[in-house]
Design a protein around this motif. Sequence first.
Motif, PDB file in Angstrom:
ATOM      1  N   TYR A 266       0.827  -1.203   0.000  1.00  0.00           N
ATOM      2  CA  TYR A 266       0.000   0.000   0.000  1.00  0.00           C
ATOM      3  C   TYR A 266       0.868   1.263   0.000  1.00  0.00           C
ATOM      4  O   TYR A 266       0.537   2.257  -0.651  1.00  0.00           O
ATOM      5  CB  TYR A 266      -0.923   0.013   1.218  1.00  0.00           C
ATOM      6  CG  TYR A 266      -2.034  -1.005   1.176  1.00  0.00           C
ATOM      7  CD1 TYR A 266      -2.851  -1.122   0.053  1.00  0.00           C
ATOM      8  CD2 TYR A 266      -2.272  -1.853   2.256  1.00  0.00           C
ATOM      9  CE1 TYR A 266      -3.875  -2.062   0.000  1.00  0.00           C
ATOM     10  CE2 TYR A 266      -3.305  -2.785   2.223  1.00  0.00           C
ATOM     11  CZ  TYR A 266      -4.097  -2.883   1.087  1.00  0.00           C
ATOM     12  OH  TYR A 266      -5.121  -3.809   1.045  1.00  0.00           O
ATOM     13  N   ASP A 269       2.085   1.678  -3.407  1.00  0.00           N
ATOM     14  CA  ASP A 269       0.985   2.139  -4.256  1.00  0.00           C
ATOM     15  C   ASP A 269       0.876   3.663  -4.242  1.00  0.00           C
ATOM     16  O   ASP A 269       0.835   4.311  -5.297  1.00  0.00           O
ATOM     17  CB  ASP A 269      -0.341   1.541  -3.775  1.00  0.00           C
ATOM     18  CG  ASP A 269      -0.479   0.066  -4.086  1.00  0.00           C
ATOM     19  OD1 ASP A 269       0.287  -0.438  -4.919  1.00  0.00           O
ATOM     20  OD2 ASP A 269      -1.352  -0.588  -3.482  1.00  0.00           O
ATOM     21  N   ARG A 327      -5.363  -6.320  -3.403  1.00  0.00           N
ATOM     22  CA  ARG A 327      -4.027  -5.743  -3.273  1.00  0.00           C
ATOM     23  C   ARG A 327      -3.248  -5.891  -4.577  1.00  0.00           C
ATOM     24  O   ARG A 327      -2.591  -4.944  -5.034  1.00  0.00           O
ATOM     25  CB  ARG A 327      -3.272  -6.402  -2.114  1.00  0.00           C
ATOM     26  CG  ARG A 327      -3.958  -6.183  -0.770  1.00  0.00           C
ATOM     27  CD  ARG A 327      -3.260  -6.912   0.359  1.00  0.00           C
ATOM     28  NE  ARG A 327      -2.146  -6.124   0.889  1.00  0.00           N
ATOM     29  CZ  ARG A 327      -1.854  -6.044   2.190  1.00  0.00           C
ATOM     30  NH1 ARG A 327      -2.610  -6.669   3.078  1.00  0.00           N
ATOM     31  NH2 ARG A 327      -0.826  -5.337   2.592  1.00  0.00           N
ATOM     32  N   VAL A 374      -6.925   2.902  -2.004  1.00  0.00           N
ATOM     33  CA  VAL A 374      -5.820   2.484  -1.133  1.00  0.00           C
ATOM     34  C   VAL A 374      -6.050   2.937   0.305  1.00  0.00           C
ATOM     35  O   VAL A 374      -5.932   2.144   1.255  1.00  0.00           O
ATOM     36  CB  VAL A 374      -4.480   3.038  -1.657  1.00  0.00           C
ATOM     37  CG1 VAL A 374      -3.356   2.761  -0.650  1.00  0.00           C
ATOM     38  CG2 VAL A 374      -4.118   2.412  -3.002  1.00  0.00           C
TER      39      VAL A 374
END
Length: 419
Positions: A266, A269, A327, A374
């Motif tokens: 994350y 991301d 994910r 996210v």
Amino acid sequence: MTVSDENGAATKLKGKFQATAVCFILGLGSLVAWNSMLTIGDYYYKLFPKYHPSRVLTLVYQPFALVTMTILAHYESRINTRMRILAGYSLFFVSTLLVLVLDLATSGKGGLGTYIGLCALSACFGFADALVQGGIVGDMSFMCPEFIQSFLAGLAASGALTSGLRLLTKVAFEKSDNGLRIGAIIFFAISTCFELICIVLYASYFPKFSIVKHYRSKAASEGSKTVSADLAAAGIKNEINDEVGFDAKPQERLSNKQLFLQNIDYAADLFLIYVLTLSIFPGFLFENTGLHKLGDWYALVLIAMYNVLDLISRYIPLIKCLKLESRNGLFIAILSRFLLIPAFYFTAKYGDQGWMIFLVSFLGLTNGYLTVCVLTVAPKGYTGPEQNALGNLLVVFLAAGLFAGVALDWLWLIGKSGF
């Protein structure tokens, strides 16, 4: 469900709509001043034509935001979140007012001294952003996902609002000798008022909503110390557990390192989302898209399209079937956005303005949508203190992506005359 359970659920949901609306306004106030500075880029390019203002001001802003966010994330569990956020909005208010004062004091004249003063205020915006954004995202990470979504939508709305106002002021004052300056003054006067409104809302109204007290009380029962001042402001001191019905059994929370390792995808991301976005927006749009039929309006239209689509996309995840929660799916989608780099390059070189407007719209659409996905998915499954810490950590990587993107944006100038 028992009667007591129903009453508890009703208490929890009371004020949810109003609190969500306040989150939106707080998000708007978090970036309205900075977006005002970006949106009047044509005014600053007139005052400082040799200093690359859109790129330099952003490059000054981001290091202060990143370093401050990193330090605050490290000490997150010991920081009074209420004072942190109020200090951030207060600094936004003072800095925005000073931008207005600087322009009035210099009578709208350029020069190195004025530019340095503007850069110093840009650094203040970065510091204030670190105080506010990390604090609020951390605070809302242990509340309902709609709060974070609304706050993030408010961030995007600040860009859409300033873009809309910029287009209106350009129409209204285009034939005036000081049209650009008048528009800039209006922008920062409005921004100053918004910052004052945010101070009042966060200090006096937000802590008193039942749903907000519920989540903060729950976090306190799990060992969070960052919410104490907000609970006290809401009139809850030593009766937290009796009043809300939680057992005071503070759990041993995961360390920041453990949270990072569990959520490294994350973090990556968010970093990658904003590396790409800021490597294009706003510097490339102001300096690398060439001349087209829209003339002076071209960059303003591009900025407006990005901001409007960024805002709209932040509401798409509210439709559950359209929300991306995988994910692996998020990571693949974010990596695929890097195909936009050659797309922008060849469109700027060979394409017309219609294709560029389409690409900028798509950039904004994917930026807002993926950010909300996210930040609303990541905190699930943790205790209140852990969610707060994770929210702060993720904002650090978001800021790191912003800074890296701003730095990489200068690469577009290689080989360009006048660099």
